[in-house]
Design a protein around this motif. Structure first.
Motif, PDB file in Angstrom:
ATOM      1  N   ASP A  96     -10.739 -20.282  62.775  1.00 25.84           N
ATOM      2  CA  ASP A  96     -10.028 -19.978  64.010  1.00 25.84           C
ATOM      3  C   ASP A  96      -9.260 -18.666  63.891  1.00 25.84           C
ATOM      4  O   ASP A  96      -9.325 -17.800  64.760  1.00 25.84           O
ATOM      5  CB  ASP A  96      -9.079 -21.139  64.337  1.00 25.84           C
ATOM      6  CG  ASP A  96      -8.299 -20.860  65.605  1.00 25.84           C
ATOM      7  OD1 ASP A  96      -8.928 -20.460  66.600  1.00 25.84           O
ATOM      8  OD2 ASP A  96      -7.062 -21.012  65.588  1.00 25.84           O
ATOM      9  N   LEU A  97      -8.551 -18.513  62.788  1.00 23.97           N
ATOM     10  CA  LEU A  97      -7.727 -17.309  62.602  1.00 23.97           C
ATOM     11  C   LEU A  97      -8.573 -16.046  62.578  1.00 23.97           C
ATOM     12  O   LEU A  97      -8.242 -15.035  63.200  1.00 23.97           O
ATOM     13  CB  LEU A  97      -6.952 -17.415  61.283  1.00 23.97           C
ATOM     14  CG  LEU A  97      -5.719 -18.304  61.316  1.00 23.97           C
ATOM     15  CD1 LEU A  97      -5.285 -18.668  59.898  1.00 23.97           C
ATOM     16  CD2 LEU A  97      -4.581 -17.577  62.034  1.00 23.97           C
ATOM     17  N   ARG A 110      -6.766 -13.056  65.000  1.00 22.44           N
ATOM     18  CA  ARG A 110      -5.344 -13.065  64.634  1.00 22.44           C
ATOM     19  C   ARG A 110      -5.190 -12.617  63.182  1.00 22.44           C
ATOM     20  O   ARG A 110      -4.192 -12.024  62.803  1.00 22.44           O
ATOM     21  CB  ARG A 110      -4.747 -14.462  64.830  1.00 22.44           C
ATOM     22  CG  ARG A 110      -4.154 -14.629  66.225  1.00 22.44           C
ATOM     23  CD  ARG A 110      -3.552 -15.993  66.385  1.00 22.44           C
ATOM     24  NE  ARG A 110      -4.585 -17.017  66.339  1.00 22.44           N
ATOM     25  CZ  ARG A 110      -4.390 -18.271  65.917  1.00 22.44           C
ATOM     26  NH1 ARG A 110      -3.211 -18.641  65.494  1.00 22.44           N
ATOM     27  NH2 ARG A 110      -5.379 -19.132  65.919  1.00 22.44           N
ATOM     28  N   LEU A 111      -6.172 -12.926  62.380  1.00 22.74           N
ATOM     29  CA  LEU A 111      -6.273 -12.314  61.058  1.00 22.74           C
ATOM     30  C   LEU A 111      -7.469 -11.376  61.142  1.00 22.74           C
ATOM     31  O   LEU A 111      -8.619 -11.814  61.229  1.00 22.74           O
ATOM     32  CB  LEU A 111      -6.481 -13.374  59.971  1.00 22.74           C
ATOM     33  CG  LEU A 111      -6.762 -12.853  58.555  1.00 22.74           C
ATOM     34  CD1 LEU A 111      -5.694 -11.868  58.109  1.00 22.74           C
ATOM     35  CD2 LEU A 111      -6.824 -14.023  57.573  1.00 22.74           C
ATOM     36  N   ARG A 112      -7.180 -10.092  61.169  1.00 20.29           N
ATOM     37  CA  ARG A 112      -8.212  -9.100  61.432  1.00 20.29           C
ATOM     38  C   ARG A 112      -8.912  -8.718  60.131  1.00 20.29           C
ATOM     39  O   ARG A 112      -8.251  -8.343  59.161  1.00 20.29           O
ATOM     40  CB  ARG A 112      -7.521  -7.865  62.034  1.00 20.29           C
ATOM     41  CG  ARG A 112      -8.434  -6.863  62.657  1.00 20.29           C
ATOM     42  CD  ARG A 112      -7.592  -5.763  63.317  1.00 20.29           C
ATOM     43  NE  ARG A 112      -8.393  -4.549  63.438  1.00 20.29           N
ATOM     44  CZ  ARG A 112      -7.880  -3.327  63.564  1.00 20.29           C
ATOM     45  NH1 ARG A 112      -6.566  -3.151  63.574  1.00 20.29           N
ATOM     46  NH2 ARG A 112      -8.676  -2.286  63.672  1.00 20.29           N
ATOM     47  N   ASN A 128     -17.902 -10.795  59.955  1.00 19.62           N
ATOM     48  CA  ASN A 128     -19.025 -11.709  60.147  1.00 19.62           C
ATOM     49  C   ASN A 128     -19.438 -12.380  58.845  1.00 19.62           C
ATOM     50  O   ASN A 128     -19.787 -13.548  58.824  1.00 19.62           O
ATOM     51  CB  ASN A 128     -20.219 -10.946  60.736  1.00 19.62           C
ATOM     52  CG  ASN A 128     -19.903 -10.433  62.133  1.00 19.62           C
ATOM     53  OD1 ASN A 128     -19.032 -10.972  62.811  1.00 19.62           O
ATOM     54  ND2 ASN A 128     -20.602  -9.398  62.546  1.00 19.62           N
ATOM     55  N   GLU A 129     -19.393 -11.597  57.801  1.00 18.26           N
ATOM     56  CA  GLU A 129     -19.748 -12.132  56.496  1.00 18.26           C
ATOM     57  C   GLU A 129     -18.814 -13.277  56.118  1.00 18.26           C
ATOM     58  O   GLU A 129     -19.243 -14.331  55.644  1.00 18.26           O
ATOM     59  CB  GLU A 129     -19.635 -10.987  55.483  1.00 18.26           C
ATOM     60  CG  GLU A 129     -20.409 -11.179  54.214  1.00 18.26           C
ATOM     61  CD  GLU A 129     -20.313  -9.925  53.347  1.00 18.26           C
ATOM     62  OE1 GLU A 129     -20.516  -8.814  53.875  1.00 18.26           O
ATOM     63  OE2 GLU A 129     -20.019 -10.070  52.151  1.00 18.26           O
ATOM     64  N   VAL A 130     -17.534 -13.080  56.340  1.00 17.86           N
ATOM     65  CA  VAL A 130     -16.552 -14.102  55.995  1.00 17.86           C
ATOM     66  C   VAL A 130     -16.756 -15.341  56.870  1.00 17.86           C
ATOM     67  O   VAL A 130     -16.729 -16.475  56.383  1.00 17.86           O
ATOM     68  CB  VAL A 130     -15.116 -13.569  56.169  1.00 17.86           C
ATOM     69  CG1 VAL A 130     -14.098 -14.688  55.994  1.00 17.86           C
ATOM     70  CG2 VAL A 130     -14.842 -12.460  55.163  1.00 17.86           C
ATOM     71  N   LEU A 131     -16.989 -15.113  58.157  1.00 20.30           N
ATOM     72  CA  LEU A 131     -17.182 -16.253  59.059  1.00 20.30           C
ATOM     73  C   LEU A 131     -18.409 -17.062  58.638  1.00 20.30           C
ATOM     74  O   LEU A 131     -18.382 -18.292  58.639  1.00 20.30           O
ATOM     75  CB  LEU A 131     -17.334 -15.756  60.504  1.00 20.30           C
ATOM     76  CG  LEU A 131     -16.042 -15.203  61.128  1.00 20.30           C
ATOM     77  CD1 LEU A 131     -16.329 -14.570  62.485  1.00 20.30           C
ATOM     78  CD2 LEU A 131     -14.992 -16.304  61.267  1.00 20.30           C
TER      79      LEU A 131
END
Length: 480
Positions: free
Chosen positions: A163-164, A169-171, A179-182
């Motif tokens: 969500d963050l 909200r956490l850029r 995208n990689e992190v998501l």
RNA sequence: GCCUGCAUGGCUCAGUCGGUGAGAGCGCCGCACUCAUAAUGCGGAGGUCCCAGGUUCGAGUCCUGGUGCAGGUACCA
């Protein structure tokens, strides 16, 4: 703005890749200070890494000695690279660090549990792998080792993190990295082992509170520096009240910064950073820079050979936002000669020379509207726009684009010289055109400051004051 | 294996929400200029925007598949 670099472990001297990160941080810090914003710029070293212990053993010197010596080499980057960091944190020396790590450990204790961990351990890498063989190709077979460690319920934080980061909200920048992190988060998170047996860590590191046979996982120790270095009022000022908290990190450590660290902070009830800015790597002549393989580029040696301007300029001008940048000395020299000597330096030199030849070194009237509305219009527009373009580019952490906005002044000014041809005009017009040029050079100095601070000062001095100093080349020619 | 990203003139790269004839710098060729660090300016040549499909009135720009390269795969800036 609170801006940090990662704290590198100090098993070797600093290389050009770290110089990239710290120069980027320096540019952000200088840029925001110039705009009158309060800034704290922090860097430091990770002294507690096991790799430091191994390096010391390999050299046959005490760990403390090796760590102190190499950490000093990192801190000493300040002068050659013209860095403006406000604090330098060493995890083994900073007075508040250990207590801070212990405090965080206690604050997250509701998410900690002991578990016996069994894994395949590679002696060569000094680490566990879920399955063999060792990816680095070490000869020795993986050993099955069982160890009881503390685990952190990382799995619990998958949805909050999605969500963050998904909401911004956490850029995480650039977007490709977000995208990689998501994608990684969607794949699910396992709980994380966050301690090591003190024996395996050779007794180096911070003992787990209440469990002296274990030391705190070095990443937890290292990540915590971003808050433990802020003591008392500083903590409140920079970690709680400051909205803009930026971590600059290399692509290899995204997960620690975009997943582990925010989870840790959420668990501890502490505020999160606002931005995680990821850069790729610098390669050297097509080969990956790596302390272990011996492929390295010493930024201090480069500065000695070519000067800080050339090195900073290369890092800012040549490194793309996404994708590794290949470094060679030829490219460094070509870039510096083209942009600095032939570009900025030559422009300032030709303008100052004309002011001396035709005006005896001083201008008696400001740039008139007529000139600014005529042939000088482009130059005036470009110059006026430069500051805003730099702002916008740095908001996007696009250092290349920012530097290009500064260079645009040089290009417009050179084009204007050719069009206005001050040497062939009547004195009054000539002076008006020179006034436009001097004004552009002054703005150039202003805009250059965050990128090349000392060079910007030289430009400012060359075109400043009632009577301009005698012309002198500002940038040496490095090639040929 | 899995995940992610990238693939634009000789080289290094820009190309935002898909939209008038695809860009910049370097290199190359030519011209101009002389104020300047043999610097500068202008013009030119040079590209099937990796391949094959698809969506669309229209795709370098979106979708699918393929190929190639890079990185990550949990203690590497």
């Amino acid at each position: 703005m609170y801006v940090t670099t990662t704290i590198p472990y100090v098993n070797a001297r600093p290389h050009l890749g770290f110089a990239l990160e710290i120069v980027q941080a320096d540019v952000l810090a200088r840029h925001h200070r110039r705009r009158g914003e309060p800034v704290r710029f922090q860097t430091g070293t990770d002294d507690n890494s096991l790799k430091n212990v191994l390096a010391a053993e390999a050299e046959g010197v005490p760990v403390r000695e090796l760590v102190d010596r190499n950490a000093a080499a990192f801190e000493a980057l300040r002068e050659p690279l013209e860095l403006s960091f406000d604090s330098f944190v060493r995890t083994s020396r900073h007075p508040g660090h250990r207590a801070g790590v212990e405090r965080i450990w206690k604050a997250v204790s509701h998410d900690l549990y002991r578990r016996s961990y069994e894994g395949l351990y590679c002696v060569g890498c000094e680490q566990f792998y879920p399955e063999g063989p060792c990816p680095d190709g070490h000869e020795a077979p993986l050993q099955r080792v069982a160890e009881e460690n503390w685990f952190f319920r990382l799995s619990r934080y998958r949805d909050p993190l999605l969500d963050l980061i998904g909401s911004g909200r956490l850029r995480v920048e650039p977007a490709a990295r977000r995208n990689e992190v998501l994608a990684f988060l969607r794949g699910g998170l396992d709980d994380l082992s966050v301690s090591r047996s003190a024996a395996r860590a050779r007794g180096w590191g911070i003992p787990v509170p209440g469990d002296p046979d274990q030391v705190v996982y070095v990443w937890w120790d290292a990540l915590a520096n971003y808050v433990t270095a802020l003591e008392d009022d500083d903590h409140e000022r920079w970690w709680v009240r400051e909205p803009r908290k930026i971590h600059l990190v290399g692509k290899g450590v995204i997960r620690f910064h975009a997943v582990h660290w925010p989870a840790m902070l959420l668990s501890a009830g502490l505020p999160l950073p606002s931005d995680i800015v990821v850069h790729d790597y610098v390669t050297a002549g097509g080969r990956k820079i790596s302390k272990s393989s011996g492929v390295t580029v010493d930024p201090v040696a480069l500065v000695r050979a070519y000067g800080a301007d050339a090195v900073r300029w290369w890092l800012l001008r040549e490194v793309p936002r996404v994708g590794d940048a290949d470094f060679t000395e030829e490219r460094l020299v070509a870039r510096a000669d083209e942009d600095l000597a032939n570009g900025i330096g030559n422009l300032v030199n030709r303008v100052v020379t004309m002011v001396h030849r035709f005006q005896d070194g001083h201008l008696t009237r400001p740039a008139g509207d007529a000139e600014a509305g005529g042939a000088g219009r482009d130059l005036v527009d470009v110059t006026r726009r430069a500051g805003r373009l730099v702002d916008a580019a740095l908001e996007d952490y696009d250092f290349r684009r920012a530097v290009a906005a500064v260079q645009a002044i040089v290009e417009a000014a050179n084009a204007y010289v050719e069009r206005a041809r001050p040497w062939g005009r009547p004195p009054a017009e000539r002076e008006a055109s020179l006034a436009v040029l001097v004004a552009a050079c002054r703005e150039l100095a202003v805009q250059l400051e965050p990128f090349l601070p000392s060079a910007a000062a030289r430009v400012a001095a060359a075109v400043g004051g009632e009577r301009l100093p005698a012309p002198r080349p500002l940038f040496p020619r490095l090639g040929r």
